[in-house]
Write an enzyme that holds these catalytic residues in place. Sequence first.
Site, mmCIF file in Angstrom:
data_model
loop_
_atom_site.group_PDB
_atom_site.id
_atom_site.type_symbol
_atom_site.label_atom_id
_atom_site.label_comp_id
_atom_site.label_asym_id
_atom_site.label_seq_id
_atom_site.Cartn_x
_atom_site.Cartn_y
_atom_site.Cartn_z
ATOM 1 N N GLY A 31 9.287 53.622 21.427
ATOM 2 C CA GLY A 31 8.003 54.208 21.790
ATOM 3 C C GLY A 31 7.301 54.875 20.621
ATOM 4 O O GLY A 31 7.584 54.563 19.455
ATOM 5 N N GLY A 36 2.372 49.061 13.694
ATOM 6 C CA GLY A 36 3.569 48.239 13.425
ATOM 7 C C GLY A 36 4.130 47.670 14.729
ATOM 8 O O GLY A 36 4.381 46.464 14.839
ATOM 9 N N HIS A 37 4.313 48.538 15.739
ATOM 10 C CA HIS A 37 4.811 48.056 17.039
ATOM 11 C C HIS A 37 3.833 47.045 17.642
ATOM 12 O O HIS A 37 4.235 46.007 18.155
ATOM 13 C CB HIS A 37 4.937 49.221 18.031
ATOM 14 C CG HIS A 37 5.918 50.280 17.636
ATOM 15 N ND1 HIS A 37 5.532 51.527 17.214
ATOM 16 C CD2 HIS A 37 7.273 50.280 17.621
ATOM 17 C CE1 HIS A 37 6.594 52.259 16.955
ATOM 18 N NE2 HIS A 37 7.668 51.531 17.181
ATOM 19 N N GLY A 147 10.933 44.429 13.085
ATOM 20 C CA GLY A 147 10.078 44.719 11.926
ATOM 21 C C GLY A 147 10.879 44.772 10.633
ATOM 22 O O GLY A 147 11.957 45.371 10.584
ATOM 23 N N GLN A 148 10.309 44.181 9.586
ATOM 24 C CA GLN A 148 10.944 44.162 8.268
ATOM 25 C C GLN A 148 11.121 45.567 7.684
ATOM 26 O O GLN A 148 11.974 45.799 6.840
ATOM 27 C CB GLN A 148 10.089 43.290 7.330
ATOM 28 C CG GLN A 148 10.500 43.254 5.872
ATOM 29 C CD GLN A 148 11.916 42.721 5.682
ATOM 30 O OE1 GLN A 148 12.397 41.913 6.472
ATOM 31 N NE2 GLN A 148 12.581 43.173 4.628
ATOM 32 N N LYS A 149 10.312 46.512 8.155
ATOM 33 C CA LYS A 149 10.419 47.896 7.663
ATOM 34 C C LYS A 149 11.864 48.399 7.795
ATOM 35 O O LYS A 149 12.379 49.077 6.924
ATOM 36 C CB LYS A 149 9.433 48.757 8.454
ATOM 37 C CG LYS A 149 9.808 50.185 8.640
ATOM 38 C CD LYS A 149 9.080 51.076 7.724
ATOM 39 C CE LYS A 149 9.463 52.516 7.880
ATOM 40 N NZ LYS A 149 10.207 52.858 9.088
ATOM 41 N N MET A 184 4.042 52.265 8.042
ATOM 42 C CA MET A 184 3.859 52.971 9.317
ATOM 43 C C MET A 184 5.219 53.268 9.928
ATOM 44 O O MET A 184 6.130 52.439 9.889
ATOM 45 C CB MET A 184 3.032 52.120 10.270
ATOM 46 C CG MET A 184 1.605 52.046 9.822
ATOM 47 S SD MET A 184 0.576 51.310 11.071
ATOM 48 C CE MET A 184 -0.969 51.249 10.194
ATOM 49 N N SER A 185 5.344 54.476 10.472
ATOM 50 C CA SER A 185 6.589 54.898 11.093
ATOM 51 C C SER A 185 6.258 55.975 12.109
ATOM 52 O O SER A 185 5.361 56.797 11.882
ATOM 53 C CB SER A 185 7.527 55.473 10.017
ATOM 54 O OG SER A 185 8.515 56.283 10.631
ATOM 55 N N ARG A 187 7.870 58.444 12.583
ATOM 56 C CA ARG A 187 8.247 59.735 11.995
ATOM 57 C C ARG A 187 7.216 60.262 11.001
ATOM 58 O O ARG A 187 7.342 61.403 10.550
ATOM 59 C CB ARG A 187 9.622 59.631 11.318
ATOM 60 C CG ARG A 187 10.756 59.449 12.327
ATOM 61 C CD ARG A 187 12.120 59.534 11.666
ATOM 62 N NE ARG A 187 13.183 59.677 12.636
ATOM 63 C CZ ARG A 187 13.972 58.686 13.064
ATOM 64 N NH1 ARG A 187 13.811 57.469 12.591
ATOM 65 N NH2 ARG A 187 14.932 58.921 13.953
#
Length: 284
Positions: A31, A36-37, A147-149, A184-185, A187
């Site tokens: 969530g 990114g999501h 995601g590659q992140k 993007m994160s 956090r």
Amino acid sequence: MKVIKTNKALRGKLAFLRSQGKSIGFVPTMGAFHEGHVSLMRRCVKENDITVVSLFVNPLQFGPREDLARYPRNLKRDIEMASAVNVDFLFVPSLQEIYPEPLSTFVQVGKIGNILCGASRPGHFQGVATVVLKLLNIVQPCVIYLGQKDAQQVAVIKRMIFDLNIPVSVVICPTSREADGLAMSSRNIYLSPTERRDAVVLNKALRMGARLIAFGERDGGKIISKIKKLILEGSSASIDYVSIVEISGFAPVRRISKDVLIVIAVKFGTTRLIDNVIVKVHGK
Ligand code: PAF
């Protein structure tokens, strides 16, 4: 979009759709959605008849001193964002639904899960792999989107899927970035304004590393030193790790002779951020 809270209800709906020959794609999340999501959801919607997104903040992957209690939660906004990109089912199980009893069985992830982020966050990847396996068993999708992140998470999950013969293919989507390059994160919202400005150095450092390789540097140690210097000079950060590794197995690379991943984990105040770049190597 339907918001579903129980395994039974989701399984029932998906079994029916599967029997009608529909392809099911799956995006697991915790969530606090950002672009990114949403990019994973859009791709899943485009490539499958049915898209299932799970939203579950998994306690098993947080250490005792980590941010489980304050992990950002905004269900109302998440529902709006997932619905806006035509997700079919948002699966929002309770803790009780996923862990009705304390687990006695876990996925043991081996070496790939015990280095880098796994070394700094003991038990993290065991928690990730265990919940992802449970979710895959509940949803039974044809494809999972990651995601590659979270490059090491991708490597751990791919390895689990291979080792345990799980019938699902994996699609890896590129990292979404803010205009100034910060990955993007969920956090990122923990960062103070100064830390947010400083955090741009992560992407700068990775791009510098990639440039050094493009210009012919093959000594991994030298590249790592330069990356560390740039991060420490340009910010108040403390470095957890900077490493150059093989793309699939995450083995450290000293002398670069094929495509590699530069991976970093850096703390800004109390916020630990990760990022990475894949570097293609043409010739020796
Ligand atoms: O990347 C995440 O959000 C989580 O680690 C995942 C894959 C949803 C498992 O809890």
